[in-house]
Scaffold this active site. Sequence first.
Site, PDB file in Angstrom:
ATOM      1  N   SER A 129       9.549  17.038  22.674  1.00  0.00           N
ATOM      2  CA  SER A 129       9.802  18.571  23.256  1.00  0.00           C
ATOM      3  C   SER A 129      10.530  19.365  22.443  1.00  0.00           C
ATOM      4  CB  SER A 129      10.490  18.224  24.640  1.00  0.00           C
ATOM      5  OG  SER A 129      11.828  17.831  24.754  1.00  0.00           O
ATOM      6  N   HIS A 188       8.911   9.627  26.047  1.00  0.00           N
ATOM      7  CA  HIS A 188       9.948  10.689  26.251  1.00  0.00           C
ATOM      8  C   HIS A 188      10.426  10.892  27.458  1.00  0.00           C
ATOM      9  CE1 HIS A 188      11.996  14.061  24.585  1.00  0.00           C
ATOM     10  NE2 HIS A 188      11.118  14.958  24.611  1.00  0.00           N
ATOM     11  N   HIS A 194      16.475   4.407  21.609  1.00  0.00           N
ATOM     12  CA  HIS A 194      16.487   5.659  21.218  1.00  0.00           C
ATOM     13  C   HIS A 194      16.224   5.887  19.800  1.00  0.00           C
ATOM     14  CE1 HIS A 194      17.799   9.805  20.813  1.00  0.00           C
ATOM     15  NE2 HIS A 194      17.606  10.070  22.129  1.00  0.00           N
ATOM     16  N   ARG A 203      25.072  10.636  28.038  1.00  0.00           N
ATOM     17  CA  ARG A 203      24.269  11.563  29.121  1.00  0.00           C
ATOM     18  C   ARG A 203      23.971  10.341  30.327  1.00  0.00           C
ATOM     19  NH1 ARG A 203      19.085  13.826  26.456  1.00  0.00           N
ATOM     20  NH2 ARG A 203      19.057  11.602  25.665  1.00  0.00           N
ATOM     21  N   ASP A 258      17.389   8.558  30.440  1.00  0.00           N
ATOM     22  CA  ASP A 258      16.373   8.346  31.588  1.00  0.00           C
ATOM     23  C   ASP A 258      16.717   7.118  32.603  1.00  0.00           C
ATOM     24  OD1 ASP A 258      14.945  10.508  31.019  1.00  0.00           O
ATOM     25  OD2 ASP A 258      14.114   9.525  29.304  1.00  0.00           O
TER      26      ASP A 258
END
Length: 437
Positions: free
Chosen positions: A241, A271, A318, A327, A373
């Site tokens: 992105s 993604h 990743h 995160r 995610d």
Amino acid sequence: MATLKQKLFQKIEEHRPRTTKLLKEHGDTKLQEITIEQAIGGARGIKCLVTDISYLDPEEGIRFRGKTIPETFAALPKVPGSDYPFVEGFWSFLLTGEMPSMQETLAVVEDFKARSQVPQYVFDVLRAMPRDTHPMTMFSAAILSMQRESVFAERYRQGNLKKNDYWDPMYEDACNLLAKLPTIGAYIYRMKFRSDTPIAPDPKLDWGGNFAHMMGIPHPYDDVARMYFVLHSDHESGNVSAHTVHLVASALSDAYYALSAGINGLAGPLHGLANEEVLRWTQKFIEGLGGKEPTDEVIRDALWATLKSGQVVPGYGHAVLRKTDPRYMSQREFCLKNLPDYPLFKVISQIYKVAPGVLMEQGKAKNPWPNVDAQSGVIQWYYGVQEYSFYTVLFGIGRAIGTLANIIWDRALGYAIERPKSVTTAMLEKVAADAKK
Ligand code: HAX
């Protein structure tokens, strides 16, 4: 007090000589060598992007302007009565690299409010789309539909915009666009999933708080929104992105074209869409249990079944990180504090216990640990946002912050149109053969 724009301009002027000096005096200094594997393998690890807004260390994870996630949250001015900061202050921090004061933050809050009115035609565009259109398609289309508002495109068309001034209309576009995104996102949600009952913005609220209000979800969802948008904002420049926004804007396409394109990249399952996939996978798994408690063994079998069917385990792995995504940890801490006994969180935690071992045993993924995610959907689910096709829109609103900050700086520093070179397979074969000689 200088406005954010004035402060940014000062930072830009201070920074420009560094880039000019690097280009003029050290332009031919080698940064690294590139292998055939990197050329075929998605340009992995090739150092050919420059940003000062965030840096992703494989072991430590993301730093925003030099600060870790906990440091960032601790230092930003907080919304009164909340543990979480103003997203507007974070925007200021990403742009300037300086922690804003409360007064400076509130000035950005007011500036965003003044820019937040979404043109009616955007809602008309959304309403004209089939209601079963994916929320990401709607989000991207809404952003693109506003391209006619671009200050950059208009000023460029007028023919007297100098290269050194490109950042200025880019800043205007970025702020105008960002200010509207919570309203657009919440509108898509309420139109699609809440019987078409949009909620008007509350002019008293900040960016994150207003999003929660327009979603129709009470406190602490406002804090969830603030946390979520900050965490998803930036992850240096090479992810799909961020890179797409940078690439499209490098052709001097305006922020509307660039962000809409980046959102389309975020919509891919490898993604941003992975957060939707995680919940889809987990819910299917829970349904399959038929009410039984999941054991580690059952989770292990389900993960192996996914791998054996040729699918990836969503939320794990990743391209850069080599440890659990901070995160993920940040959201996990939120869950431990706010929903420790929630059954879905317990399942997500149990997967965290089992999945890395399974991925290591399979031996393919370079990073067996969870990414952002794997942990974001459960929070949404807990607060009633159970339509997981919407999750990537939340990611997209956050990602806009980092990517738009980046393209303002791209224009400020005069970064070139992007144009990597391709080679043919025969050329690679020749290089390989020559290297063997
Ligand atoms: N499950 C199964 N296999 C995996 C895997 C996973 N979670 N992660 C990597 N692999 C596989 C790759 O598919 C690849 O297989 P092949 O050799 O057969 O092609 C192999 O392991 C090596 O891949 P890698 O070098 O470790 O990983 P990449 O840099 O190529 O890809 C991805 C990184 C994030 C795309 C990958 O780990 C993946 O597909 N993960 C699952 C999807 C996901 O969670 N995506 C979100 C990532 C974070 C993000 O961008 N959020 O928006």
